[in-house]
Scaffold this motif. Structure first.
Motif, short mmCIF file in Angstrom:
data_model
loop_
_atom_site.label_atom_id
_atom_site.label_comp_id
_atom_site.label_asym_id
_atom_site.label_seq_id
_atom_site.Cartn_x
_atom_site.Cartn_y
_atom_site.Cartn_z
N THR A 132 14.15 2.43 -7.95
CA THR A 132 12.85 1.79 -8.13
C THR A 132 11.85 2.80 -8.69
O THR A 132 11.09 2.50 -9.62
N LEU A 134 18.73 -3.94 -9.45
CA LEU A 134 17.69 -4.01 -8.42
C LEU A 134 16.51 -3.11 -8.76
O LEU A 134 15.35 -3.51 -8.69
N ARG A 154 9.98 2.35 -12.14
CA ARG A 154 8.53 2.16 -12.07
C ARG A 154 7.81 3.18 -12.94
O ARG A 154 6.93 2.85 -13.71
N SER A 185 14.75 -6.57 -1.75
CA SER A 185 14.72 -5.12 -1.54
C SER A 185 13.85 -4.75 -0.36
O SER A 185 14.18 -3.83 0.40
N ASN A 212 12.58 -4.26 -9.33
CA ASN A 212 11.55 -3.72 -8.45
C ASN A 212 10.51 -2.91 -9.23
O ASN A 212 9.31 -3.06 -9.03
N VAL A 240 10.88 -8.97 -5.43
CA VAL A 240 11.08 -7.71 -4.71
C VAL A 240 11.52 -7.97 -3.28
O VAL A 240 12.05 -7.07 -2.62
N PHE A 293 9.01 2.53 0.43
CA PHE A 293 10.29 2.72 -0.28
C PHE A 293 10.57 4.21 -0.45
O PHE A 293 11.67 4.67 -0.25
N LEU A 322 6.55 -3.72 -9.40
CA LEU A 322 5.63 -2.76 -8.78
C LEU A 322 4.73 -2.07 -9.81
O LEU A 322 3.75 -1.44 -9.44
N ILE A 367 18.10 2.03 -3.54
CA ILE A 367 16.91 1.27 -4.00
C ILE A 367 15.71 2.18 -4.25
O ILE A 367 15.07 2.09 -5.30
#
Lengths: 313, 284
Positions: free
Chosen positions: B163, B90, B167, A37, B94, A34, B113, B98, B159
């Motif tokens: 993400t 990406l 997630r 990012s 992520n 991660v 984020f 996460l 992002i």
């Protein structure tokens, strides 16, 4: 004696270390994956927000000067400019009409559909369809529809209104209510989204709850008032936040419909003019800072609230 | 009694459908105008015929609009295709870490984020321009005023939402699946590759569609970061329409041309489009 006392201590420490190493080994790869990012968000979101605020506090009013720190001078000075007042007032009127309009229309459409009707999928697809198109493309049609030409020069709504005997109007060129007209395309574009949110909300209300209220003698209206509406509050809040933050930074739509005219100026357009026409980075950064602050004031509490709520459940 | 109630309900349903149909007509008015005007010859451009169907149908406006817009459309393809694929890669990594391979502080990182999703991009635009201009000078490559710089910006600011979508999708994967893979001795990447990625299909579709649509429709970043050579379709469309000399028929044809890819996606993959929208609003 001392050796015996040390031995378990050392063993304990060794075991602790081993555990720590193992723990680190399990989460370190994740962190590494991660990391790019995290760095990117750190630099491009938080770093650049900071950089922008920093720039707003300098006197870099042209592209070559270094920029001395001047504190909040630009933030205060902006309020001396008539154009800033105009653009803020416009943003407020646009926000009120757009947010309320999209919320009410979206809720109403969802209300009509929530009990399930034939062809629901088609209705939904049509109401949501404008969301797939850019504001720039739809702005072109709306500029035609809301053309201020009257009498024999009238096109769009004015031509239509004339034909059915309604009064013609200046639309977005109206000096007082122009921004209310400007909100129409935005309502058209976003109310389908709000409808989808509310529809999901309505469907999330368990039928047993409604049934229980009916058994207790509630009328259909009472069921709505006391059971359904309170359960829709989180959805309403989400919709408000989404519409509000779209509204405060509205840019594409205004540019597509009327360009950079003062008659429809909003902060985001003013900022664009400050950067590219006035070549004044500090002023542009100051306007941008105000836009960020106006959004942050309600988005940060909302995010904290929703993260807490998620953690509780 | 029941017949009356049923009858009343029938009337109510009919009324509801009636109102919904009225709104369908209202929602489709701009689409009607776009289509009808784009097929009109210049001779029918006078306001008196504004709402009429074309007397003679012609694709002349479409031909001219295509010629003017084609370079922009190509730039948009070069922007949206690599941009959405990178965002997807990406976001997936992520989201996986996460939700399933968490490290201390993962929640804080995720919250930070999330705020990135809501920032008005005006707040980063001037520094971003300065940074890309600086990169141009430093590397001798084209970042500012070219498509790659625009891709970079979109991927970075995409992002958070990507993400979030991944997630929330991965949270629903049972922990036992990951645990079983761990017990078998697979590491993080191995587990991702052989367990998580093969079942990521729906989330990948949602993210690619969401990012493709936002990149294709973006105007703000494009107007600040690109120049005449690298203008995507939205900026070029705005310039075509902003020119006083461009007849309405060409403006409308260009507007449709610039919207074809996202409209197609919406019609063909509307289900995934919808899920992307909801992800932006209802978390979890």
């Amino acid at each position: 004696m001392t050796g015996a006392r040390q031995a378990p201590g050392r063993a304990c420490r060794a075991r602790l270390e081993e555990m720590l190493v193992r723990r680190v080994r399990t989460w370190l790869p994740g962190l590494l994956l991660v990391a790019p990012s995290i760095v990117a968000i750190g630099v491009f979101v938080y770093g650049m927000l900071g950089w922008n605020f920093r720039l707003a506090m300098t006197d870099k009013h042209d592209e070559v000067s270094e920029g001395r720190f001047v504190g909040l001078e630009n933030f205060i000075g902006l309020w001396d400019q008539p154009r800033w007042h105009i653009s803020v007032n416009h943003a407020i009127m646009f926000t009120i009409v757009f947010v309320l309009g999209a919320l009410v229309l979206g809720w109403f459409l969802a209300f009509l559909m929530e009990k399930g009707i034939r062809g629901e999928g088609t209705f939904r697809a049509i109401y949501l369809f404008p969301m797939a198109i850019s504001f720039v493309a739809t702005g072109i049609v709306w500029r035609w529809l809301m053309n201020s030409g009257m009498e024999e020069r009238a096109v769009g709504f004015n031509r239509l209104f004339d034909a059915i005997g309604l009064p013609q109007w200046q639309w977005f060129r109206d000096p007082d209510w122009g921004m209310a007209a400007m909100a129409l395309p935005a309502i058209w574009q976003m109310s389908g989204y709000v409808m989808a949110l509310f529809l999901a909300g309505f469907r999330g209300v368990p039928e047993e709850l409604r049934e229980a209220a009916r058994v207790d003698g509630c009328t259909e209206w009472g069921v709505y008032r006391h059971v359904v509406l309170p359960l829709l509050r989180p959805v309403t809040l989400s919709a408000l936040i989404i519409l509000g933050h779209i509204s405060l930074k509205v840019f594409d739509l205004i540019v597509a419909v009327s360009g950079k005219q003062i008659i429809t100026d909003v902060p985001a357009v003013f900022m664009w003019v400050a950067v590219f026409d006035s070549h004044d980075p500090a002023k542009g950064a100051t306007i941008a800072s105000y836009i960020v602050l106006s959004v942050a004031v309600f988005v940060i509490p909302y995010l904290i609230w929703s993260v807490r709520k998620e953690r509780r459940s | 009694m029941t017949a009356v109630a049923a009858g009343r309900r029938g009337v109510a349903t009919g009324a509801r459908i009636g109102v919904l149909l009225v709104f369908v007509v209202v929602f489709l008015v701009p689409i009607y105008v776009l289509l009808v005007t784009s097929f009109k010859p210049l001779t029918e451009a006078d306001p008196g015929q504004a709402w009429n169907l074309p007397g003679t149908w012609t694709v002349e406006a479409w031909r001219v609009a295509w010629e003017k817009l084609a370079p922009g459309l190509w730039n948009s393809v070069l922007l949206a295709v690599p941009g959405s694929l990178l965002s997807c890669a990406l976001g997936s990594m992520n989201g996986y870490v996460l939700s399933k391979w968490r490290f201390p502080g993962a929640d804080v990182i995720f919250t930070l984020f999330l705020f990135g999703m809501f920032i008005p991009y005006q707040g980063v635009m001037i520094p971003l321009v300065q940074l890309l201009v600086g990169l141009n000078e430093l590397t001798g490559l084209q970042f500012y005023g070219a498509v790659p710089g625009l891709v970079l910006a979109h991927v970075v600011y995409g992002i958070p939402i990507c993400t979030l979508i991944f997630r929330n999708y991965y949270v629903t994967i049972p922990g036992e699946l990951i645990e079983a893979s761990r017990v078998d001795g697979a590491g993080m990447l191995r587990t991702y590759w052989s367990v998580v990625l093969p079942i990521s299909g729906p989330a990948i579709a949602v993210v690619i569609i969401w990012q493709f649509t936002s990149l294709w429709n973006d105007f703000l970043f494009a107007v600040f970061l690109t120049g005449p050579q690298s203008w995507p379709a939205t900026v070029m469309l705005n310039n075509i329409a902003g020119a006083q000399a461009t007849p309405y028929s060409q403006q409308m044809a260009a507007a449709i041309l610039a919207s074809v890819p996202t409209m197609l996606i919406y019609v063909l993959l509307g289900r995934f489009f919808m899920r992307g929208l909801m992800a932006g609003a209802l978390k979890g």
